[in-house]
Design an enzyme around this catalytic site. Structure first.
Site, PDB file in Angstrom:
ATOM      1  N   SER A   1       0.857  -1.186   0.000  1.00 13.68           N
ATOM      2  CA  SER A   1       0.000   0.000   0.000  1.00 13.68           C
ATOM      3  C   SER A   1       0.894   1.238   0.000  1.00 13.68           C
ATOM      4  O   SER A   1       1.745   1.378  -0.876  1.00 13.68           O
ATOM      5  CB  SER A   1      -0.958  -0.020   1.187  1.00 13.68           C
ATOM      6  OG  SER A   1      -1.909   1.019   1.093  1.00 13.68           O
ATOM      7  N   THR A   2       0.752   2.115   0.979  1.00 15.60           N
ATOM      8  CA  THR A   2       1.501   3.371   0.993  1.00 15.60           C
ATOM      9  C   THR A   2       3.013   3.115   0.926  1.00 15.60           C
ATOM     10  O   THR A   2       3.568   2.394   1.744  1.00 15.60           O
ATOM     11  CB  THR A   2       1.181   4.166   2.274  1.00 15.60           C
ATOM     12  OG1 THR A   2      -0.220   4.246   2.436  1.00 15.60           O
ATOM     13  CG2 THR A   2       1.774   5.563   2.190  1.00 15.60           C
TER      14      THR A   2
ATOM     15  N   MET B   1      -0.202   1.132   5.087  1.00 11.22           N
ATOM     16  CA  MET B   1      -0.986   1.460   6.271  1.00 11.22           C
ATOM     17  C   MET B   1      -2.129   0.472   6.426  1.00 11.22           C
ATOM     18  O   MET B   1      -2.725   0.044   5.447  1.00 11.22           O
ATOM     19  CB  MET B   1      -1.545   2.881   6.146  1.00 11.22           C
ATOM     20  CG  MET B   1      -2.265   3.383   7.380  1.00 11.22           C
ATOM     21  SD  MET B   1      -1.116   3.612   8.752  1.00 11.22           S
ATOM     22  CE  MET B   1      -2.238   4.156  10.042  1.00 11.22           C
TER      23      MET B   1
ATOM     24  N   ASP C   1      -4.768  -4.765   5.947  1.00  5.95           N
ATOM     25  CA  ASP C   1      -5.196  -5.573   4.814  1.00  5.95           C
ATOM     26  C   ASP C   1      -4.172  -6.660   4.515  1.00  5.95           C
ATOM     27  O   ASP C   1      -2.986  -6.387   4.363  1.00  5.95           O
ATOM     28  CB  ASP C   1      -5.401  -4.678   3.590  1.00  5.95           C
ATOM     29  CG  ASP C   1      -6.054  -5.412   2.433  1.00  5.95           C
ATOM     30  OD1 ASP C   1      -6.765  -6.406   2.692  1.00  5.95           O
ATOM     31  OD2 ASP C   1      -5.855  -5.002   1.281  1.00  5.95           O
TER      32      ASP C   1
ATOM     33  N   HIS D   1      -2.496  -1.149  -3.440  1.00  2.96           N
ATOM     34  CA  HIS D   1      -3.668  -0.285  -3.282  1.00  2.96           C
ATOM     35  C   HIS D   1      -3.539   0.929  -4.189  1.00  2.96           C
ATOM     36  O   HIS D   1      -2.655   1.768  -3.994  1.00  2.96           O
ATOM     37  CB  HIS D   1      -3.810   0.162  -1.825  1.00  2.96           C
ATOM     38  CG  HIS D   1      -4.146  -0.953  -0.895  1.00  2.96           C
ATOM     39  ND1 HIS D   1      -3.906  -0.878   0.454  1.00  2.96           N
ATOM     40  CD2 HIS D   1      -4.723  -2.169  -1.103  1.00  2.96           C
ATOM     41  CE1 HIS D   1      -4.312  -2.000   1.035  1.00  2.96           C
ATOM     42  NE2 HIS D   1      -4.809  -2.802   0.104  1.00  2.96           N
TER      43      HIS D   1
END
Length: 377
Positions: free
Chosen positions: A185-186, A304, A307, A211
């Site tokens: 993600s991030t 973050m 998930d 993501h």
């Protein structure tokens, strides 16, 4: 009394500046300390106000957001949230910004900007909060431009993939059974790129959830494809997952792996968000636990939230071997931390060591007699 996150808004649109200022000032834990309409004004305000986070537009007069970001990250690295337009060009420029060190981005609509930004208010403030605590640094990996320069110096075609690792030479039946899956993600766009840089042309199929909204994943796959020896594409429903290929989950869709007639295939489908995301790492990893079991290798990269953590535990229970990126090299140590806390991880490594560790593990799974022509690893 808690200290508020101090945000500087940089955008050439007065409407956008005012909307972002209003959104930020409505939060109890942050405040907009100033707005700037171009990079020159922003430079002075950064020096005078010392913000915690900057929101930065891409297209601005005098100096565009990418040039400004590049200079900022060289001279005074700080958390930057890009405000990007949801277009093909906007996607390419946004990926360049992430390569330069921006923490994340928000895709603003081209039409109905006022209502569109207000609808994105929750996403904007959440990403500002994440950015405020992110580890800002440029990843030690090759840029597209430097790869092309290296190829030119070596007399290689800029169109030919850069082979950076020895081939695995896995026997065909074993190769077709192995599967590498990655969740991020991030900060993940550059982390995924670094892992893929180690993968040779005969690597097992690699499936990836990063993501990212619809409209950006095709550009992400194309950019990775230019920098990787494996072929990188956006996953398509029903296609077989082949060795030497990496598949990116399309933005706004879920990506699962199914096994049919003895081979892995991609299943792309719509549905509700899972763990607040679509695509969701949980969906991919849970399908891999079912379809690949002990033949899977799982990798959890920077991001973050949680998930993928519970599904990675299912993968481990099914016999997979799982890696997580360590805190020191994560932009945000959220998803790896949760996976570790769930007991889903076998090995925690710095980002630069994950690719080599995966290759070493794959090589160990090959019978010694099949490696007589391999150079020692």
């Amino acid at each position: 009394m808690s200290v508020k996150t101090r945000v500087l808004v940089v955008d050439d649109s007065a409407l956008v500046r005012n909307l972002l200022k209003e959104i930020i000032n409505h939060q109890h834990d942050m405040e907009c300390i100033g707005t700037a309409n171009d990079a020159l004004a922003a430079r002075e305000m950064i020096r005078d106000l010392n913000p915690d986070v900057i929101t930065l537009d891409v297209e601005m007069p005098h100096m565009d957001g990418i040039d400004f970001l590049g200079r900022l990250m060289r001279l005074r690295p700080m958390p930057v949230l890009m405000i990007s337009t949801l277009t093909e060009h906007g996607a390419d420029v946004t990926l360049k910004a992430l390569e330069l060190g921006a923490v994340d981005f928000v895709a603003k609509p081209r039409l109905g900007i006022e209502n569109g930004l207000l609808e994105l208010a929750q996403q904007i403030v959440e990403k500002i909060r994440i950015a405020a605590h992110a580890q800002v640094k440029r990843l030690p990996s090759l840029t597209l431009e430097s790869v092309k320069r290296l190829r030119a110096l070596n007399g290689a075609s800029s169109e030919r993939p850069l082979q950076t690792t020895q081939p695995l030479r896995l026997p065909s039946p074993l190769l077709s059974d192995k599967l590498i899956c990655i969740g991020a993600s991030t900060g993940g766009t550059e982390a995924v790129r670094e892992v893929l840089a180690y993968m040779p042309a005969d690597a097992p199929p690699i499936v990836i959830v990063q993501h990212m909204p619809a409209g950006f994943t095709a550009s992400f796959a194309a950019r990775l494809n230019e920098l990787s020896t494996v072929s990188v594409t956006e996953a398509m429903h029903g296609e077989p997952l082949l060795p030497g290929h990496a598949y990116i989950a399309p933005g706004g869709k879920h990506f699962a792996v199914v096994r049919r007639v003895g081979r892995y295939m991609a299943s792309i489908f719509d549905g509700d968000t899972v763990n607040r995301h679509k695509p969701s790492v949980d969906v991919l990893f849970r399908s891999v636990a079912s379809s690949a079991g002990p033949n899977a290798i799982g990798i959890m990269l920077t991001g973050m939230g949680s998930d993928g953590a519970s599904a990675m535990r299912e993968m481990k229970a099914a016999g997979s071997y799982n890696y997580a990126q360590d805190q020191a090299t994560c932009v945000v140590f959220g998803m790896p931390r949760e996976a570790i806390a769930h007991g889903a991880v076998d090995s925690v490594l710095p980002l630069s060591q994950i690719g080599p560790a995966v290759l070493a593990r794959l090589r160990k799974s090959i019978a010694p007699s099949m490696l007589l022509d391999e150079p020692p690893y």
